[in-house]
Structures are given as C-alpha cells and as structure tokens.
Design a protein around this motif. Structure first.
Motif, PDB file in Angstrom:
ATOM      1  N   THR A  78       0.844  -1.190   0.000  1.00 14.57           N
ATOM      2  CA  THR A  78       0.000   0.000   0.000  1.00 14.57           C
ATOM      3  C   THR A  78       0.882   1.244   0.000  1.00 14.57           C
ATOM      4  O   THR A  78       1.796   1.366   0.818  1.00 14.57           O
ATOM      5  CB  THR A  78      -0.925   0.008   1.240  1.00 14.57           C
ATOM      6  OG1 THR A  78      -1.637  -1.235   1.290  1.00 14.57           O
ATOM      7  CG2 THR A  78      -1.910   1.162   1.182  1.00 14.57           C
ATOM      8  N   THR A  81      -0.526   7.148  -0.319  1.00 20.56           N
ATOM      9  CA  THR A  81      -1.868   7.698  -0.559  1.00 20.56           C
ATOM     10  C   THR A  81      -2.955   6.637  -0.445  1.00 20.56           C
ATOM     11  O   THR A  81      -4.129   6.934  -0.653  1.00 20.56           O
ATOM     12  CB  THR A  81      -1.948   8.354  -1.948  1.00 20.56           C
ATOM     13  OG1 THR A  81      -1.691   7.356  -2.947  1.00 20.56           O
ATOM     14  CG2 THR A  81      -0.987   9.520  -2.076  1.00 20.56           C
ATOM     15  N   GLY A  82      -2.562   5.398  -0.136  1.00 22.36           N
ATOM     16  CA  GLY A  82      -3.535   4.315   0.002  1.00 22.36           C
ATOM     17  C   GLY A  82      -3.739   3.508  -1.267  1.00 22.36           C
ATOM     18  O   GLY A  82      -4.484   2.529  -1.269  1.00 22.36           O
ATOM     19  N   GLN A  84      -2.945   0.797  -4.132  1.00 20.35           N
ATOM     20  CA  GLN A  84      -2.307  -0.516  -4.083  1.00 20.35           C
ATOM     21  C   GLN A  84      -1.229  -0.611  -5.161  1.00 20.35           C
ATOM     22  O   GLN A  84      -1.454  -0.253  -6.309  1.00 20.35           O
ATOM     23  CB  GLN A  84      -3.333  -1.624  -4.292  1.00 20.35           C
ATOM     24  CG  GLN A  84      -4.352  -1.728  -3.166  1.00 20.35           C
ATOM     25  CD  GLN A  84      -3.701  -1.932  -1.807  1.00 20.35           C
ATOM     26  OE1 GLN A  84      -2.938  -2.865  -1.604  1.00 20.35           O
ATOM     27  NE2 GLN A  84      -3.998  -1.052  -0.872  1.00 20.35           N
TER      28      GLN A  84
END
Length: 176
Positions: A78, A81-82, A84
């Motif tokens: 991750t 910024t989140g 994937q």
C-alpha cells in the motif's frame, strides 16, 4: 440465555468435522466441515529494499517451509496515498516478489495466507525519487568569494544528499 460460544484447538492441519446434537437429535446444518490450515513459516529479508527508488524494479524473496500457492499466498503493498502497488509473485518454496513504486514516501507491505494476515504489523519501506530534487545552479562566481546555489530535495523522499565540487584540475573544493 441458551447461546454457547464453543472453541477448539486443532492439533493437525486438516479438515475437522463438527457435529452437534440436541437431546440426541441432529441439529440443522450439522455436521459441518471446518478446514484447518497451518500458517507457513516464513523467512524474508527486506534490508535491501528499506529504501527503494520510484520507477525502478524492486525485489525481495520470501522463503517458506511449504510451496506458497498463488491462490493462498498474497503480498499486499500500500502506497502513502492508500493506492495498491500490484506486485508480481513468482511462487514456490522461495517466492520472488517484484514491484515498482510510483510514489515517494512510506509504503506498507503485508503478507496473507488463505486470506489471513501473517504479520502482527505491516512492514514499512520508504521510497525516493531523484527526479524530484530541484537545483538552482550558480552559473558564475568570483575568485575567493562564496558561490551559492540551491538544492531542494523536500519532495524527493528520504536519503543522503551528496554534493561535490571539482575544479578543472579535478581537485575537490570544500562546500558548506
């Protein structure tokens, strides 16, 4: 209130059949099978990827006591910024994990086996981008007077900034 929470501790990784009777009568939905898995034992060394460069391929190996099948073993990465980061896994007893980060900052790596987390906490790796280092050069200077220029590495991530100044005789000139 009539509700019971029942637990058992399996001693073998195998299917376990649970059968429940009430007043010696079968209970609806029973027997049922509970698949018991053994989490594989993993060894991994991420010391070579504690700091990775944006846009370049990074790799690490995960060694296991069993073959880590693609449908069971997942690596989740991750970004800050989140988003994937999708790794490529080459599965086996030694699984090669390849990935490319696209953002500067701390990335979290997690391992899952059969949808169960294998680590108590995520592993953190950091990334940097030398393309985000800005320089305002000194195009000229005066003999025996300070010559100044600006290096801005604020957006480039963590790392060491090395600056060398060489004169035309390739002698290193001290900097401050």
């Amino acid at each position: 209130n009539g509700k019971c929470l029942i637990s058992f501790v399996p001693e073998l990784p195998s299917p376990h059949i649970v059968d429940i009777k009430f007043n010696n009568e079968n209970v609806s939905g029973c027997p049922f099978m509970c698949e018991v898995d053994e989490l594989p034992k993993l060894k991994y060394d991420l010391s070579l990827i504690e700091l990775v460069q944006v846009g370049l391929l990074s790799t690490f190996k995960v060694v296991s006591n069993i073959i880590l099948e693609p449908q069971l073993f997942v690596v989740k990465i991750t970004s800050p910024t989140g988003a994937q980061v999708v790794p490529k896994l080459i599965h086996g007893k030694t699984t090669l994990v390849e990935f490319i980060v696209t953002e500067v900052g701390a990335h979290m790596i997690e391992f899952f086996f059969n949808n169960k987390p294998m680590l108590e906490k995520a592993i953190v790796i950091k990334s940097f981008d030398p393309a985000k280092v800005g320089v305002i050069p000194a195009l000229s200077g005066q003999l025996n007077s300070p010559v100044q220029f600006v290096v801005d590495a604020v957006s480039a991530g963590e790392g060491n900034l090395e600056i060398s100044v060489l004169n035309d005789q390739e002698k290193n000139v001290p900097t401050q």
